[in-house]
Design a protein around this motif. Sequence first.
Motif, short mmCIF file in Angstrom:
data_model
loop_
_atom_site.label_atom_id
_atom_site.label_comp_id
_atom_site.label_asym_id
_atom_site.label_seq_id
_atom_site.Cartn_x
_atom_site.Cartn_y
_atom_site.Cartn_z
N ALA A 1 0.73 -1.26 0.08
CA ALA A 1 0.02 0.05 0.10
C ALA A 1 0.85 1.36 -0.13
O ALA A 1 0.36 2.41 -0.21
N ARG A 2 2.17 1.10 0.31
CA ARG A 2 3.07 2.38 0.52
C ARG A 2 3.99 2.23 -1.06
O ARG A 2 5.01 3.27 -0.82
N GLY A 3 3.65 1.32 -1.79
CA GLY A 3 4.66 1.08 -2.97
C GLY A 3 6.00 0.62 -2.56
O GLY A 3 7.04 0.85 -3.40
N ARG A 4 5.91 -0.16 -1.50
CA ARG A 4 7.42 -0.91 -1.19
C ARG A 4 7.41 -2.20 -1.95
O ARG A 4 6.32 -2.67 -2.53
N SER A 5 8.54 -2.85 -1.94
CA SER A 5 8.89 -3.92 -2.55
C SER A 5 8.66 -5.28 -1.99
O SER A 5 8.45 -6.46 -2.49
N ARG A 6 8.46 -5.33 -0.64
CA ARG A 6 8.59 -6.67 0.04
C ARG A 6 6.99 -7.08 0.39
O ARG A 6 6.39 -6.66 1.41
#
Length: 263
Positions: A96-101
């Motif tokens: 939801a935050r555009g992170r990769s994990r």
Amino acid sequence: MSDAAILCRFEAARSIVRDAADLAMAMRPPPGGPSGKQKSAQDWLTEADGAVEALISERIGALFPEDGFQGEEEGRTRTGRLRWVVDPIDGTSNYARGRSRWCVSLGLMDGDQPVAGIIQAPALHETYTAVRGHGAFLNGRPIKASPVTDTRSAMVEMGWSNKVPDGIYAAKMAAILELGAMPRSGGSGALALADVACGRLDGYLEMVINLWDVAAALVLLEETGARFSPFLRDGGLDRGITLLATAPGIATDLAVALAVPLD
């Protein structure tokens, strides 16, 4: 169910999960503040969760209409001896935050026994696969659990959940630190379990975790020699319960310190 039937389904599922991961990537929010609906503290739901689950359900249903299906978002929508269990986006708070994990996790169960699993983390360019009796792999290469035997050189992750009282979380984390282990928290239970399976982590503890988070990962753990608590026997088929997964060389020390029995 025959080995051939399971392998046939596994090969078909690999293609389906690839397409589902591509869809999730296309819908991934840009980096920034969280995007989506907040169900409770740190518990997010995005448009992609429903879309990815629907894609997998429809494709599996078209190919194997006799199989059961269970998703995190819609629950059990079909029944059958073979049952597919999906977490469409595991690590939604990261997603939801555009992170990769984060990852798409799809497990296949024969009755109450996990027999195959696929965990694809497209933003990390990694895919974990396993079929019972046929080994486990990361991007096509065989994997195995960590050889670590001393907790003072171990790396242990603990998942956070708003269902766990702060005092319990703090006590378990203190026990990990007392062992001399290095703590971690990455935000995706499925990927943490996969990391234990491939030796990137030496242990993972989640006080409340559900079947859709672990159905694919349990096969990975079994095939790589990792040890884990009796999640299925102790009620994990029906509700969220505790799961500890660990490298075999520190299994006893970790289980005792964290007060979680192993098989």
